[in-house]
Write a protein that holds these residues in place. Structure first.
Motif, PDB file in Angstrom:
ATOM      1  N   VAL A  39     -11.098 -68.734 -19.698  1.00 48.73           N
ATOM      2  CA  VAL A  39     -10.134 -69.538 -20.437  1.00 48.73           C
ATOM      3  C   VAL A  39      -9.373 -70.431 -19.469  1.00 48.73           C
ATOM      4  O   VAL A  39      -8.748 -69.953 -18.530  1.00 48.73           O
ATOM      5  N   ASP A  40      -9.462 -71.728 -19.711  1.00 51.95           N
ATOM      6  CA  ASP A  40      -8.623 -72.684 -18.993  1.00 51.95           C
ATOM      7  C   ASP A  40      -7.417 -72.939 -19.887  1.00 51.95           C
ATOM      8  O   ASP A  40      -7.559 -73.413 -21.014  1.00 51.95           O
ATOM      9  N   ASP A  41      -6.259 -72.638 -19.399  1.00 53.88           N
ATOM     10  CA  ASP A  41      -5.043 -72.710 -20.214  1.00 53.88           C
ATOM     11  C   ASP A  41      -4.346 -74.064 -20.069  1.00 53.88           C
ATOM     12  O   ASP A  41      -3.205 -74.155 -19.655  1.00 53.88           O
ATOM     13  N   GLY A  42      -5.069 -75.122 -20.406  1.00 51.42           N
ATOM     14  CA  GLY A  42      -4.460 -76.456 -20.437  1.00 51.42           C
ATOM     15  C   GLY A  42      -4.263 -77.095 -19.083  1.00 51.42           C
ATOM     16  O   GLY A  42      -3.293 -77.842 -18.879  1.00 51.42           O
ATOM     17  N   SER A  43      -5.166 -76.861 -18.157  1.00 54.18           N
ATOM     18  CA  SER A  43      -5.045 -77.442 -16.810  1.00 54.18           C
ATOM     19  C   SER A  43      -5.099 -78.964 -16.856  1.00 54.18           C
ATOM     20  O   SER A  43      -5.755 -79.554 -17.711  1.00 54.18           O
ATOM     21  N   SER A  44      -4.442 -79.569 -15.878  1.00 56.19           N
ATOM     22  CA  SER A  44      -4.462 -81.034 -15.768  1.00 56.19           C
ATOM     23  C   SER A  44      -5.155 -81.488 -14.482  1.00 56.19           C
ATOM     24  O   SER A  44      -5.125 -82.664 -14.148  1.00 56.19           O
ATOM     25  N   ASP A  45      -5.789 -80.560 -13.770  1.00 60.95           N
ATOM     26  CA  ASP A  45      -6.379 -80.889 -12.465  1.00 60.95           C
ATOM     27  C   ASP A  45      -7.909 -80.894 -12.460  1.00 60.95           C
ATOM     28  O   ASP A  45      -8.517 -80.983 -11.412  1.00 60.95           O
ATOM     29  N   GLY A  46      -8.548 -80.759 -13.616  1.00 62.87           N
ATOM     30  CA  GLY A  46     -10.001 -80.766 -13.645  1.00 62.87           C
ATOM     31  C   GLY A  46     -10.628 -79.387 -13.627  1.00 62.87           C
ATOM     32  O   GLY A  46     -11.833 -79.251 -13.449  1.00 62.87           O
ATOM     33  N   THR A  47      -9.833 -78.346 -13.813  1.00 66.16           N
ATOM     34  CA  THR A  47     -10.359 -76.980 -13.811  1.00 66.16           C
ATOM     35  C   THR A  47     -11.452 -76.801 -14.860  1.00 66.16           C
ATOM     36  O   THR A  47     -12.524 -76.266 -14.574  1.00 66.16           O
ATOM     37  N   PHE A  48     -11.197 -77.249 -16.090  1.00 67.06           N
ATOM     38  CA  PHE A  48     -12.180 -77.041 -17.155  1.00 67.06           C
ATOM     39  C   PHE A  48     -13.477 -77.794 -16.868  1.00 67.06           C
ATOM     40  O   PHE A  48     -14.565 -77.299 -17.158  1.00 67.06           O
ATOM     41  N   LYS A  49     -13.381 -78.938 -16.268  1.00 68.09           N
ATOM     42  CA  LYS A  49     -14.582 -79.703 -15.894  1.00 68.09           C
ATOM     43  C   LYS A  49     -15.438 -78.894 -14.914  1.00 68.09           C
ATOM     44  O   LYS A  49     -16.665 -78.843 -15.026  1.00 68.09           O
ATOM     45  N   LYS A  50     -14.796 -78.259 -13.950  1.00 72.74           N
ATOM     46  CA  LYS A  50     -15.523 -77.410 -12.991  1.00 72.74           C
ATOM     47  C   LYS A  50     -16.152 -76.211 -13.695  1.00 72.74           C
ATOM     48  O   LYS A  50     -17.277 -75.825 -13.383  1.00 72.74           O
ATOM     49  N   ILE A  51     -15.429 -75.619 -14.627  1.00 71.64           N
ATOM     50  CA  ILE A  51     -15.958 -74.481 -15.375  1.00 71.64           C
ATOM     51  C   ILE A  51     -17.201 -74.911 -16.142  1.00 71.64           C
ATOM     52  O   ILE A  51     -18.227 -74.242 -16.113  1.00 71.64           O
ATOM     53  N   LYS A  52     -17.116 -76.032 -16.830  1.00 67.93           N
ATOM     54  CA  LYS A  52     -18.262 -76.513 -17.596  1.00 67.93           C
ATOM     55  C   LYS A  52     -19.448 -76.814 -16.699  1.00 67.93           C
ATOM     56  O   LYS A  52     -20.585 -76.479 -17.027  1.00 67.93           O
ATOM     57  N   ALA A  53     -19.220 -77.440 -15.572  1.00 64.49           N
ATOM     58  CA  ALA A  53     -20.307 -77.789 -14.654  1.00 64.49           C
ATOM     59  C   ALA A  53     -21.006 -76.534 -14.133  1.00 64.49           C
ATOM     60  O   ALA A  53     -22.227 -76.470 -14.060  1.00 64.49           O
ATOM     61  N   PHE A  54     -20.244 -75.540 -13.786  1.00 63.17           N
ATOM     62  CA  PHE A  54     -20.827 -74.311 -13.252  1.00 63.17           C
ATOM     63  C   PHE A  54     -21.514 -73.502 -14.342  1.00 63.17           C
ATOM     64  O   PHE A  54     -22.616 -73.005 -14.167  1.00 63.17           O
ATOM     65  N   SER A  55     -20.866 -73.364 -15.462  1.00 62.57           N
ATOM     66  CA  SER A  55     -21.369 -72.457 -16.484  1.00 62.57           C
ATOM     67  C   SER A  55     -22.584 -72.999 -17.220  1.00 62.57           C
ATOM     68  O   SER A  55     -23.237 -72.248 -17.941  1.00 62.57           O
ATOM     69  N   GLY A  56     -22.925 -74.247 -17.027  1.00 62.31           N
ATOM     70  CA  GLY A  56     -24.148 -74.768 -17.616  1.00 62.31           C
ATOM     71  C   GLY A  56     -25.366 -73.986 -17.152  1.00 62.31           C
ATOM     72  O   GLY A  56     -26.355 -73.883 -17.863  1.00 62.31           O
ATOM     73  N   GLU A  57     -25.292 -73.434 -15.971  1.00 60.55           N
ATOM     74  CA  GLU A  57     -26.384 -72.629 -15.412  1.00 60.55           C
ATOM     75  C   GLU A  57     -26.425 -71.225 -16.013  1.00 60.55           C
ATOM     76  O   GLU A  57     -27.432 -70.540 -15.908  1.00 60.55           O
ATOM     77  N   LEU A  58     -25.343 -70.789 -16.628  1.00 58.25           N
ATOM     78  CA  LEU A  58     -25.207 -69.379 -17.003  1.00 58.25           C
ATOM     79  C   LEU A  58     -24.774 -69.195 -18.452  1.00 58.25           C
ATOM     80  O   LEU A  58     -24.027 -68.282 -18.756  1.00 58.25           O
ATOM     81  N   ASP A  59     -25.255 -70.042 -19.342  1.00 59.34           N
ATOM     82  CA  ASP A  59     -24.797 -69.994 -20.726  1.00 59.34           C
ATOM     83  C   ASP A  59     -25.056 -68.681 -21.439  1.00 59.34           C
ATOM     84  O   ASP A  59     -24.436 -68.386 -22.439  1.00 59.34           O
ATOM     85  N   ASP A  60     -25.977 -67.876 -20.944  1.00 57.81           N
ATOM     86  CA  ASP A  60     -26.260 -66.619 -21.628  1.00 57.81           C
ATOM     87  C   ASP A  60     -25.157 -65.587 -21.455  1.00 57.81           C
ATOM     88  O   ASP A  60     -25.093 -64.625 -22.200  1.00 57.81           O
ATOM     89  N   TRP A  61     -24.251 -65.766 -20.501  1.00 57.24           N
ATOM     90  CA  TRP A  61     -23.205 -64.760 -20.346  1.00 57.24           C
ATOM     91  C   TRP A  61     -21.798 -65.317 -20.221  1.00 57.24           C
ATOM     92  O   TRP A  61     -20.865 -64.588 -19.939  1.00 57.24           O
ATOM     93  N   ILE A  62     -21.620 -66.605 -20.494  1.00 61.98           N
ATOM     94  CA  ILE A  62     -20.283 -67.173 -20.344  1.00 61.98           C
ATOM     95  C   ILE A  62     -19.764 -67.727 -21.675  1.00 61.98           C
ATOM     96  O   ILE A  62     -20.484 -68.386 -22.400  1.00 61.98           O
ATOM     97  N   ILE A  63     -18.530 -67.411 -21.951  1.00 62.53           N
ATOM     98  CA  ILE A  63     -17.803 -67.990 -23.068  1.00 62.53           C
ATOM     99  C   ILE A  63     -16.724 -68.875 -22.448  1.00 62.53           C
ATOM    100  O   ILE A  63     -15.962 -68.426 -21.600  1.00 62.53           O
ATOM    101  N   ARG A  64     -16.664 -70.128 -22.848  1.00 61.39           N
ATOM    102  CA  ARG A  64     -15.675 -71.055 -22.288  1.00 61.39           C
ATOM    103  C   ARG A  64     -14.687 -71.483 -23.369  1.00 61.39           C
ATOM    104  O   ARG A  64     -15.086 -71.860 -24.451  1.00 61.39           O
TER     105      ARG A  64
END
Length: 91
Positions: A39-64
């Motif tokens: 859970v990204d709690d409303g970051s303004s620094d690009g945190t969610f973008k990094k989460i999305k970029a990384f988790s694209g490789e691991l969609d079978d076990w990640i909830i974003r």
């Protein structure tokens, strides 16, 4: 999806410089019978973008989730709530 034995909850706010290292550490575990709720709690620094970029490789076990900043307790609650939708036993 496999039946996970446990849930890892990762919450963050403006943690862009650390989130990838955190996710890589989880991904490199030898035991794999888990899911991760991030859970990204409303970051303004690009945190969610990094989460999305990384988790694209691991969609079978990640909830974003990307929330408006509601605080740590709310973010953890939402992470558990979303994971419960996936972990329901359908006997």
């Amino acid at each position: 999806m496999r039946d996970p034995w446990f849930l890892i909850i990762v919450t963050g706010w403006n943690c862009q410089q650390y989130v990838e290292q955190c996710l890589r550490s989880i991904a490199n575990q030898t035991y794999k019978n888990f899911i991760v709720s991030i859970v990204d709690d409303g970051s303004s620094d690009g945190t969610f973008k990094k989460i999305k970029a990384f988790s694209g490789e691991l969609d079978d076990w990640i909830i974003r989730l990307n929330l408006v900043n509601e605080g740590t307790v709310y973010a953890r609650h939402k992470a558990v709530e979303e994971a419960n939708l996936i972990c329901q036993n359908n006997d």
